[in-house]
Design a protein around this motif. Sequence first.
Motif, PDB file in Angstrom:
ATOM      1  N   GLY A  43      79.772 -10.920  -3.971  1.00  0.00           N
ATOM      2  CA  GLY A  43      79.839 -11.141  -2.536  1.00  0.00           C
ATOM      3  C   GLY A  43      80.917 -10.287  -1.903  1.00  0.00           C
ATOM      4  O   GLY A  43      81.697  -9.625  -2.589  1.00  0.00           O
ATOM      5  N   SER A  44      80.959 -10.323  -0.607  1.00  0.00           N
ATOM      6  CA  SER A  44      81.965  -9.558   0.129  1.00  0.00           C
ATOM      7  C   SER A  44      83.350 -10.158  -0.094  1.00  0.00           C
ATOM      8  O   SER A  44      83.513 -11.377  -0.087  1.00  0.00           O
ATOM      9  CB  SER A  44      81.652  -9.579   1.629  1.00  0.00           C
ATOM     10  N   HIS A  45      84.306  -9.299  -0.274  1.00  0.00           N
ATOM     11  CA  HIS A  45      85.707  -9.709  -0.428  1.00  0.00           C
ATOM     12  C   HIS A  45      85.876 -10.739  -1.545  1.00  0.00           C
ATOM     13  O   HIS A  45      86.681 -11.657  -1.423  1.00  0.00           O
ATOM     14  CB  HIS A  45      86.255 -10.254   0.892  1.00  0.00           C
ATOM     15  N   ARG A  46      85.076 -10.581  -2.606  1.00  0.00           N
ATOM     16  CA  ARG A  46      85.116 -11.473  -3.773  1.00  0.00           C
ATOM     17  C   ARG A  46      84.867 -12.939  -3.413  1.00  0.00           C
ATOM     18  O   ARG A  46      85.295 -13.861  -4.105  1.00  0.00           O
ATOM     19  CB  ARG A  46      86.412 -11.318  -4.547  1.00  0.00           C
ATOM     20  N   ARG A  47      84.191 -13.152  -2.313  1.00  0.00           N
ATOM     21  CA  ARG A  47      83.768 -14.504  -1.929  1.00  0.00           C
ATOM     22  C   ARG A  47      82.345 -14.684  -2.463  1.00  0.00           C
ATOM     23  O   ARG A  47      81.465 -13.887  -2.152  1.00  0.00           O
ATOM     24  CB  ARG A  47      83.792 -14.659  -0.405  1.00  0.00           C
ATOM     25  N   PRO A  48      82.068 -15.705  -3.264  1.00  0.00           N
ATOM     26  CA  PRO A  48      80.728 -15.836  -3.859  1.00  0.00           C
ATOM     27  C   PRO A  48      79.654 -16.046  -2.799  1.00  0.00           C
ATOM     28  O   PRO A  48      79.758 -16.938  -1.969  1.00  0.00           O
ATOM     29  CB  PRO A  48      80.848 -17.061  -4.763  1.00  0.00           C
ATOM     30  N   GLU A  49      78.649 -15.155  -2.809  1.00  0.00           N
ATOM     31  CA  GLU A  49      77.544 -15.246  -1.858  1.00  0.00           C
ATOM     32  C   GLU A  49      76.183 -15.226  -2.549  1.00  0.00           C
ATOM     33  O   GLU A  49      75.206 -15.685  -1.979  1.00  0.00           O
ATOM     34  CB  GLU A  49      77.612 -14.096  -0.853  1.00  0.00           C
ATOM     35  N   ALA A  50      76.126 -14.693  -3.760  1.00  0.00           N
ATOM     36  CA  ALA A  50      74.850 -14.602  -4.472  1.00  0.00           C
ATOM     37  C   ALA A  50      75.099 -14.653  -5.978  1.00  0.00           C
ATOM     38  O   ALA A  50      76.176 -14.306  -6.449  1.00  0.00           O
ATOM     39  CB  ALA A  50      74.122 -13.317  -4.108  1.00  0.00           C
TER      40      ALA A  50
ATOM     41  N   SER B 206      80.351  -6.743  -3.798  1.00  0.00           N
ATOM     42  CA  SER B 206      78.938  -6.357  -3.753  1.00  0.00           C
ATOM     43  C   SER B 206      78.709  -4.956  -4.292  1.00  0.00           C
ATOM     44  O   SER B 206      77.749  -4.712  -5.025  1.00  0.00           O
ATOM     45  CB  SER B 206      78.407  -6.456  -2.327  1.00  0.00           C
TER      46      SER B 206
ATOM     47  N   ILE C  14      83.883 -13.123  -9.838  1.00  0.00           N
ATOM     48  CA  ILE C  14      83.135 -12.769  -8.632  1.00  0.00           C
ATOM     49  C   ILE C  14      83.395 -11.302  -8.331  1.00  0.00           C
ATOM     50  O   ILE C  14      84.537 -10.892  -8.126  1.00  0.00           O
ATOM     51  CB  ILE C  14      83.553 -13.651  -7.446  1.00  0.00           C
TER      52      ILE C  14
END
Length: 93
Positions: A36-43, A9, A6
């Motif tokens: 994603g932000s802060h290596r949190r999966p968002e896309a 962005s 991940i």
Amino acid sequence: MSIAPILPSRDARAEIPKALRRFRAEGATAEPLIFGSHRRPEAVVIPFELYQELLPAIEELEIAALVRDRRAEPSRPLSELAGELGLDPTDYS
């Protein structure tokens, strides 16, 4: 298949050309680009070929959700619906 790394962005933007080259070379089996932000999966960016393969399953999930929503609605008698439409239910029995 394991989850791809991940990316933040801001790093994903630089990775898009590399991902496109991978998609062209490997087709539907290419590793997706996840960010994603802060290596949190968002896309997720996936090969278009894979998207086309997944589309029927996506449509089935959408239909299933619609059916669940409609089944949760309270049922109404046909006479009530006919009255709302200005029809006489006895004409159809």
